[in-house]
Design an enzyme around this catalytic site. Structure first.
Site, PDB file in Angstrom:
ATOM      1  N   ASP A 124       0.502  -1.160   0.212  1.00 33.86           N
ATOM      2  CA  ASP A 124      -0.132   0.425   0.127  1.00 33.86           C
ATOM      3  C   ASP A 124       0.875   1.161   0.158  1.00 33.86           C
ATOM      4  OD1 ASP A 124      -2.817   1.536   0.031  1.00 33.86           O
ATOM      5  OD2 ASP A 124      -3.186  -0.135   1.506  1.00 33.86           O
ATOM      6  N   ASP A 150     -10.320   3.725  -3.489  1.00 34.44           N
ATOM      7  CA  ASP A 150     -10.925   2.804  -3.161  1.00 34.44           C
ATOM      8  C   ASP A 150     -12.007   2.248  -4.180  1.00 34.44           C
ATOM      9  OD1 ASP A 150      -8.403   2.291  -1.869  1.00 34.44           O
ATOM     10  OD2 ASP A 150      -9.496   2.254   0.363  1.00 34.44           O
TER      11      ASP A 150
END
Ligand code: GLA
Length: 394
Positions: free
Chosen positions: A148, A203
């Site tokens: 990430d 997201d």
């Protein structure tokens, strides 16, 4: 002279060893399950083992899903040697045990970390520990790493991810490397040699608007995708409850047209039969997993109504008709024109040698061959739905 030769040979040998590329880890888009979309930080050994069991018993494994990936929140600290510490309350037997269990089911094991000092949920990240963590992951038997981009401050994306890639290469266990920097630094332009997939957007959430918005951002990215290097429009929300079953069919179809990684994100142990039949539709999955490895391209954009084409191996092609509007539509589809249209990564051109007679038409949701009275045919599309056809070269 001899010394110079040995030095040069040594440098090449070292470079070769330290940057051993993993071949064939993602010849087609990776398929699996990831904990984040449904469970967020609520991960545990029991949950993950249950998901591995369900992946087999639900038929998902049979349909091609392989990876069981634990997302954020499995890690709590670093010990005095800098080793990452697993949350013992949630994972009492540790990660090697879990990896062995997952492997015993014929599945593969994935884990999550972050290029910054901390993960997005404030857990210890990989910064400064890349080589150490890569060795740990290899020792545990990790097959897939999602990495990430939270808390990275002024870090350079390409060099941060390249550093982790080299750490993985050096550790030596073949691992699929999933880059998750949300498309912030145009990873499609540099990540092809760094990772196997890269997120292209922020997201996804479990709603029609979020899903269709993310889909709309993929239009110009087809040229960057191919075997071992995939655009990743984020994980699937199919079955999480925020869309209708028809909308989930659309979500799944569009991801397959995009040659997207297919990471389910629902409770595999408690799926309604309709959700199971979406996620395991082998004819649609075959579009995603086609060995040519080409991402679909938008052929017609009439606003709410779009036609997408994805070239497939053996001169087959997938055609997707999308009605993303809120009203029912009746559209006139010229299948002969679609049969003649070939697409390169950059656009379409007509192949006059081809006609509809060269193809059989298969409806991939109805699981039926289609016979047309007329090559130009009216087709009804309910709001938020798709029709997906495979033109099969005779
Ligand atoms: C970021 C990622 C998500 C998920 C969370 C975990 O938001 O994009 O996919 O991994 O972090 O904290």
């Amino acid at each position: 002279m001899k010394k110079l030769f040995l030095l040069v040979a040594g440098i090449f040998l070292f470079a070769g060893i330290s940057a051993q590329k993993f071949e064939h880890v993602a010849p087609t888009p990776p398929m699996g399950w990831n904990s984040w979309n449904k469970y967020a930080c609520n991960v545990s050994e029991t949950l993950i083992m249950g998901m591995a069991d369900a992946m087999v018993s639900s038929g998902m494994k049979d349909a091609g899903y392989q990876y069981i990936v634990i997302d954020d929140c499995w890690q709590v600290a670093r010990d005095e040697n800098g080793e990452i510490v697993v949350d013992k309350d949630r994972f009492p037997h540790g990660m090697k045990f879990l990896a062995d269990y997952i492997h015993s089911k014929g599945l593969k094991f994935g884990i999550y970390s972050c290029a910054g000092k901390f993960t997005c949920q404030g857990r210890p990240g990989g910064l400064g520990h890349e080589y150490q963590d890569a060795r740990t992951y290899a020792r545990w038997g990790v097959d897939y790493l999602k990495y990430d981009w939270c808390n990275t401050s002024t870090q350079d994306a390409k060099s941060s991810y390249t550093n982790m890639r080299d750490a993985l290469y050096t550790a030596g266990r073949p691992i699929v490397f999933s880059i998750c920097e949300w498309g912030s630094h145009k990873p499609w332009e540099w990540a092809g040699d760094v990772g196997n997939l890269w997120r292209t957007t922020g997201d996804i959430s479990d709603s029609w608007n979020s899903m269709i918005h993310i889909f709309s951002l993929q239009k110009d990215l087809a040229r960057y995708a191919g075997p071992e290097r995939w655009n990743d429009p984020d994980m699937l929300e199919v079955g999480n409850g925020g869309m209708t079953n028809e909308e989930y069919k659309t979500h799944f179809s569009l991801w397959c047209m995009l040659a997207a990684p297919l990471m389910a994100g629902n409770d595999l142990g408690n799926m309604a039969p309709e959700i199971n039949s979406i996620l395991t539709n082998k004819e649609i999955i075959a579009i995603d997993q086609d060995t040519l490895g080409r991402q679909g391209v938008c052929f017609r954009d009439n606003g709410d109504y779009q036609i997408w084409i994805k070239p497939l191996a053996g001169d087959d092609k997938a055609i997707c008709l999308l009605n993303q509007g809120d009203e029912k539509k009746t559209v006139l589809v010229d299948f002969d024109l679609l049969a003649k249209s070939k697409n390169s990564r950059w656009g379409f051109y007509p192949d006059k040698k081809l006609s509809l007679n060269d193809f059989k038409i298969r409806d991939l949701w109805e699981h039926k061959d289609v016979t047309l009275k007329d090559p130009s045919t009216y087709i009804e599309l309910d709001p938020h739905t798709v029709k997906v056809y495979r033109l099969i070269k005779k």
